[in-house]
Design an enzyme around this catalytic site. Sequence first.
Site, PDB file in Angstrom:
ATOM      1  N   GLN A 104      -4.752   2.164  14.713  1.00 40.38           N
ATOM      2  CA  GLN A 104      -3.569   2.598  13.961  1.00 40.38           C
ATOM      3  C   GLN A 104      -2.775   3.677  14.708  1.00 40.38           C
ATOM      4  O   GLN A 104      -1.541   3.628  14.765  1.00 40.38           O
ATOM      5  CB  GLN A 104      -4.047   3.129  12.604  1.00 40.38           C
ATOM      6  CG  GLN A 104      -2.951   3.559  11.648  1.00 40.38           C
ATOM      7  CD  GLN A 104      -3.503   4.216  10.379  1.00 40.38           C
ATOM      8  OE1 GLN A 104      -4.716   4.205  10.138  1.00 40.38           O
ATOM      9  NE2 GLN A 104      -2.637   4.781   9.570  1.00 40.38           N
ATOM     10  N   ASP A 139       0.854  -1.180   0.000  1.00 36.81           N
ATOM     11  CA  ASP A 139       0.000   0.000   0.000  1.00 36.81           C
ATOM     12  C   ASP A 139       0.898   1.241   0.000  1.00 36.81           C
ATOM     13  O   ASP A 139       1.755   1.385   0.868  1.00 36.81           O
ATOM     14  CB  ASP A 139      -0.878  -0.016   1.253  1.00 36.81           C
ATOM     15  CG  ASP A 139      -2.038   0.974   1.152  1.00 36.81           C
ATOM     16  OD1 ASP A 139      -2.420   1.336   0.022  1.00 36.81           O
ATOM     17  OD2 ASP A 139      -2.547   1.373   2.206  1.00 36.81           O
ATOM     18  N   ARG A 155      -8.746   3.802  12.668  1.00 45.47           N
ATOM     19  CA  ARG A 155      -7.823   4.910  12.958  1.00 45.47           C
ATOM     20  C   ARG A 155      -7.345   4.932  14.392  1.00 45.47           C
ATOM     21  O   ARG A 155      -6.217   5.363  14.672  1.00 45.47           O
ATOM     22  CB  ARG A 155      -8.513   6.244  12.644  1.00 45.47           C
ATOM     23  CG  ARG A 155      -8.971   6.399  11.230  1.00 45.47           C
ATOM     24  CD  ARG A 155      -7.828   6.372  10.258  1.00 45.47           C
ATOM     25  NE  ARG A 155      -8.323   6.464   8.888  1.00 45.47           N
ATOM     26  CZ  ARG A 155      -7.566   6.275   7.819  1.00 45.47           C
ATOM     27  NH1 ARG A 155      -6.288   5.953   7.947  1.00 45.47           N
ATOM     28  NH2 ARG A 155      -8.071   6.377   6.618  1.00 45.47           N
ATOM     29  N   THR A 175      -9.072  -5.808   3.423  1.00 46.99           N
ATOM     30  CA  THR A 175      -8.893  -4.893   2.296  1.00 46.99           C
ATOM     31  C   THR A 175      -9.764  -5.445   1.168  1.00 46.99           C
ATOM     32  O   THR A 175      -9.598  -6.593   0.782  1.00 46.99           O
ATOM     33  CB  THR A 175      -7.416  -4.871   1.848  1.00 46.99           C
ATOM     34  OG1 THR A 175      -6.602  -4.512   2.957  1.00 46.99           O
ATOM     35  CG2 THR A 175      -7.206  -3.885   0.706  1.00 46.99           C
ATOM     36  N   HIS A 210      -3.903  13.817   0.694  1.00 49.24           N
ATOM     37  CA  HIS A 210      -4.182  12.876   1.782  1.00 49.24           C
ATOM     38  C   HIS A 210      -3.045  12.860   2.804  1.00 49.24           C
ATOM     39  O   HIS A 210      -3.290  12.940   4.013  1.00 49.24           O
ATOM     40  CB  HIS A 210      -4.396  11.464   1.218  1.00 49.24           C
ATOM     41  CG  HIS A 210      -4.475  10.407   2.270  1.00 49.24           C
ATOM     42  ND1 HIS A 210      -5.561  10.263   3.111  1.00 49.24           N
ATOM     43  CD2 HIS A 210      -3.592   9.444   2.646  1.00 49.24           C
ATOM     44  CE1 HIS A 210      -5.349   9.259   3.940  1.00 49.24           C
ATOM     45  NE2 HIS A 210      -4.162   8.741   3.688  1.00 49.24           N
ATOM     46  N   GLU A 248     -10.452   3.681   2.975  1.00 47.77           N
ATOM     47  CA  GLU A 248      -9.492   4.403   2.156  1.00 47.77           C
ATOM     48  C   GLU A 248      -9.823   4.067   0.708  1.00 47.77           C
ATOM     49  O   GLU A 248      -9.711   2.913   0.291  1.00 47.77           O
ATOM     50  CB  GLU A 248      -8.048   4.036   2.502  1.00 47.77           C
ATOM     51  CG  GLU A 248      -7.689   4.421   3.935  1.00 47.77           C
ATOM     52  CD  GLU A 248      -6.192   4.628   4.169  1.00 47.77           C
ATOM     53  OE1 GLU A 248      -5.377   3.931   3.549  1.00 47.77           O
ATOM     54  OE2 GLU A 248      -5.858   5.508   4.995  1.00 47.77           O
ATOM     55  N   GLU A 260     -10.607  12.264   6.860  1.00 48.16           N
ATOM     56  CA  GLU A 260     -10.431  13.588   6.267  1.00 48.16           C
ATOM     57  C   GLU A 260     -11.778  14.286   6.074  1.00 48.16           C
ATOM     58  O   GLU A 260     -11.898  15.493   6.301  1.00 48.16           O
ATOM     59  CB  GLU A 260      -9.740  13.463   4.908  1.00 48.16           C
ATOM     60  CG  GLU A 260      -8.314  12.945   4.986  1.00 48.16           C
ATOM     61  CD  GLU A 260      -7.807  12.486   3.628  1.00 48.16           C
ATOM     62  OE1 GLU A 260      -8.007  11.300   3.271  1.00 48.16           O
ATOM     63  OE2 GLU A 260      -7.234  13.326   2.910  1.00 48.16           O
ATOM     64  N   ASP A 316      -9.215   0.104   1.369  1.00 49.29           N
ATOM     65  CA  ASP A 316      -8.289  -0.342   2.411  1.00 49.29           C
ATOM     66  C   ASP A 316      -8.854   0.095   3.765  1.00 49.29           C
ATOM     67  O   ASP A 316      -8.436   1.095   4.351  1.00 49.29           O
ATOM     68  CB  ASP A 316      -6.921   0.288   2.156  1.00 49.29           C
ATOM     69  CG  ASP A 316      -5.852  -0.313   3.050  1.00 49.29           C
ATOM     70  OD1 ASP A 316      -5.867  -1.532   3.243  1.00 49.29           O
ATOM     71  OD2 ASP A 316      -5.010   0.454   3.556  1.00 49.29           O
ATOM     72  N   LYS A 373      -5.018  -1.994   9.921  1.00 53.55           N
ATOM     73  CA  LYS A 373      -5.300  -2.219   8.501  1.00 53.55           C
ATOM     74  C   LYS A 373      -5.537  -3.690   8.164  1.00 53.55           C
ATOM     75  O   LYS A 373      -6.212  -3.993   7.181  1.00 53.55           O
ATOM     76  CB  LYS A 373      -4.088  -1.777   7.671  1.00 53.55           C
ATOM     77  CG  LYS A 373      -3.668  -0.343   7.876  1.00 53.55           C
ATOM     78  CD  LYS A 373      -4.481   0.580   7.007  1.00 53.55           C
ATOM     79  CE  LYS A 373      -3.824   1.949   6.899  1.00 53.55           C
ATOM     80  NZ  LYS A 373      -4.529   2.771   5.906  1.00 53.55           N
ATOM     81  N   GLU A 380      -8.977   3.755  -2.870  1.00 53.16           N
ATOM     82  CA  GLU A 380      -7.692   3.638  -3.553  1.00 53.16           C
ATOM     83  C   GLU A 380      -7.857   2.950  -4.913  1.00 53.16           C
ATOM     84  O   GLU A 380      -8.875   2.317  -5.186  1.00 53.16           O
ATOM     85  CB  GLU A 380      -6.710   2.809  -2.711  1.00 53.16           C
ATOM     86  CG  GLU A 380      -6.587   3.298  -1.273  1.00 53.16           C
ATOM     87  CD  GLU A 380      -5.366   2.755  -0.558  1.00 53.16           C
ATOM     88  OE1 GLU A 380      -4.468   2.211  -1.232  1.00 53.16           O
ATOM     89  OE2 GLU A 380      -5.319   2.871   0.682  1.00 53.16           O
TER      90      GLU A 380
END
Lengths: 398, 398
Positions: free
Chosen positions: A227, A113, A224, A244, A120, A186, A345, A220, A240, A188
């Site tokens: 993490q 990743d 948070r 995924t 970001h 996420e 975000e 993904d 994570k 992606e």
Amino acid sequence: MTLTSWVPVPAESDFPVQNLPYGVFEPAGGAARVGVAIGEHVLDLAAALGDEVFARPSLNAFMAQGRRRWQEVRARITELLTDERHRPSAEPALHRLADVRLLMPFEVADYVDFYSSEHHAANIGRMFRPDSEPLMPNWKHLPVGYHGRAGTVVPSGTPIVRPNGQRKPPQATAPGFGPSQRLDIEAEVGFVVGTGSELGEPVALADFAEHVFGVCLVNDWSARDIQAWEYVPLGPFLGKSFATSVSPWIVPLDALEAARVAPPERDHELLGYLRDRADWGLDLTMRVRLNGHQVSEPPFATMYWTAAQQLAHMTVNGASLRTGDLYASGTVSGPEPGQRGSFMELSWGGKEPLELPGGGTRSFLEDGDEVTITATAPGADGVRIGFGEVTGRIEPAR
Amino acid sequence: MTLTSWVPVPAESDFPVQNLPYGVFEPAGGAARVGVAIGEHVLDLAAALGDEVFARPSLNAFMAQGRRRWQEVRARITELLTDERHRPSAEPALHRLADVRLLMPFEVADYVDFYSSEHHAANIGRMFRPDSEPLMPNWKHLPVGYHGRAGTVVPSGTPIVRPNGQRKPPQATAPGFGPSQRLDIEAEVGFVVGTGSELGEPVALADFAEHVFGVCLVNDWSARDIQAWEYVPLGPFLGKSFATSVSPWIVPLDALEAARVAPPERDHELLGYLRDRADWGLDLTMRVRLNGHQVSEPPFATMYWTAAQQLAHMTVNGASLRTGDLYASGTVSGPEPGQRGSFMELSWGGKEPLELPGGGTRSFLEDGDEVTITATAPGADGVRIGFGEVTGRIEPAR
């Protein structure tokens, strides 16, 4: 002249004949096999081409055959689907998409990743490390990335169980344990390696299209709070590794020629192995829906590092590639608030909950939430091609 | 009474009948297959037991059969090799180790590297982050780890090409590119997962021996200059991914019962899922040789986190296991200078070059250097069991 297929393709379809993405499907009562999407159908390639490499539940064997073969097969499928004379023989190999089950399209070898959206990385930097520069000193010199868990890459539609784990609020003296309270996505774009490379031999930037078979969408999923507590100094791990998700269709690189654009201007000169010799930015527009309502529209063309640069960097130390390696772009976020590819975000770390188009607000994902990511890009002949979707619904922690 | 084999086992052998480690070997002119080491021989299991699961070039199919089966096979091999009556039938299945080629013993699914030596983590912290506390606040609450590259895990003896990459000396304004000048080892112990688990279902600490098949030696080659520049904020990537070497023999957990010890005292209470319910510290003494001369003797029993705790942590978020998952302990370093498992620590970041027993000094690895790691542990009946060796020689950068 715009190429058209004898298979009816609705105007809004992701899958005109200029696309021809590969996937693995299971027809009712039949064994899983490789197919290509066309309009509202999937073409059974083992049946249509009489090649046993497609009579398998994964794309890996075909992907390992290399670029020349990928191009031959794409040309042959295009001919079959556009020339009326092939209709009698090819039509029996078509299945309605509504009648089949889409499966994981390939066996994942290694999963990497990246972190290649400047917007970001800067947003996350501001939130995780408010007292430092948002971008680390290395960020504009190399595409920062890390290895993720290949064994928990799952196909679109797989339920996502809310992970438990350790998390420590800033004011607490010790961590607590329980369900993640900051479960996130996420959005992606993923790149799937077709042909491997030798240990000790870097893959040059110019050889990108020799190795990369195609492109998919990736969610993904990220916890948070887990993490934030675990990631220093060796990077994300359990925040994570629980899941995924990938889309069922792999869009061939050759379908994306019309989408190629120059990446953003560079602030300073890059080291030789990362210097763009061909533009592999992609004008791909993503859309993120929460429970059916669009909440974001991340623009992939704003990514600072291209997939070709990521591949060159990933192998410059001699690390080898294998068929089935998946590497993802990192969260795609544009400069505008409505272009952010994560709820972290979109809600600014939960401080500014997102107003939902369907009513209510959301900071992080709640049980029962369903997230769907789609994307489109310009294709040949001025048509629009689509990537299908990657979707997943949150189940309560166990 | 000490169990003995009718196969002669020299006193200094790593492989008494109390060990019986599994590997994959290729006899002269024959196909690769599974064997068990005994003294200076390897027993061809497909031939000796008549089971086709062993007539393959990898342990994975056998490992997937589960603990009960592992125990049955171990009991049967012990009987074959200790009861003279089986000698006529079993002896033809023996090959001299000197006559066979040892291969990669299993197909690696995911590779995770932990960081579980307090002495190593503190030493590295002091060198990489001299202005901070050596241990991060999370370190004593959870076993810090990250995913590595499964595709570049290679068998002992594979040449290690010095990686190229970006590195930036502290005083430079921009990174340079070239061969790593701080190439290092990490002496580690690896744990190989036999039976997988379901996505969404944590594996309890008490179920460690149901899932882990056995133990090997790992050298996690590391380019410290590449790592130092790239690793913030997502962890090590190219500084590690060029190669990780593993020993050819997987020592079954059941051979290590006599080596089990309590891990070091804990400074504070652990969260429930990490609380030791059974001691899985291991009294394993490692030895690191550079070009034939011993330079270090890392004591595995000093590791703060056990392999059972690592497994419980790795899956507590619901991440699934697969047959062939490899997870390594992290560099094993004891409290004494002569017990450090990396040259980074042995030479204190190059500031105090190591005096070599054979003459000269060494900070980091030079081209042509050969590093060999071995280990021994107490076995049943008071015998000593060994792990064979993991070795690799540095080739110049390309």
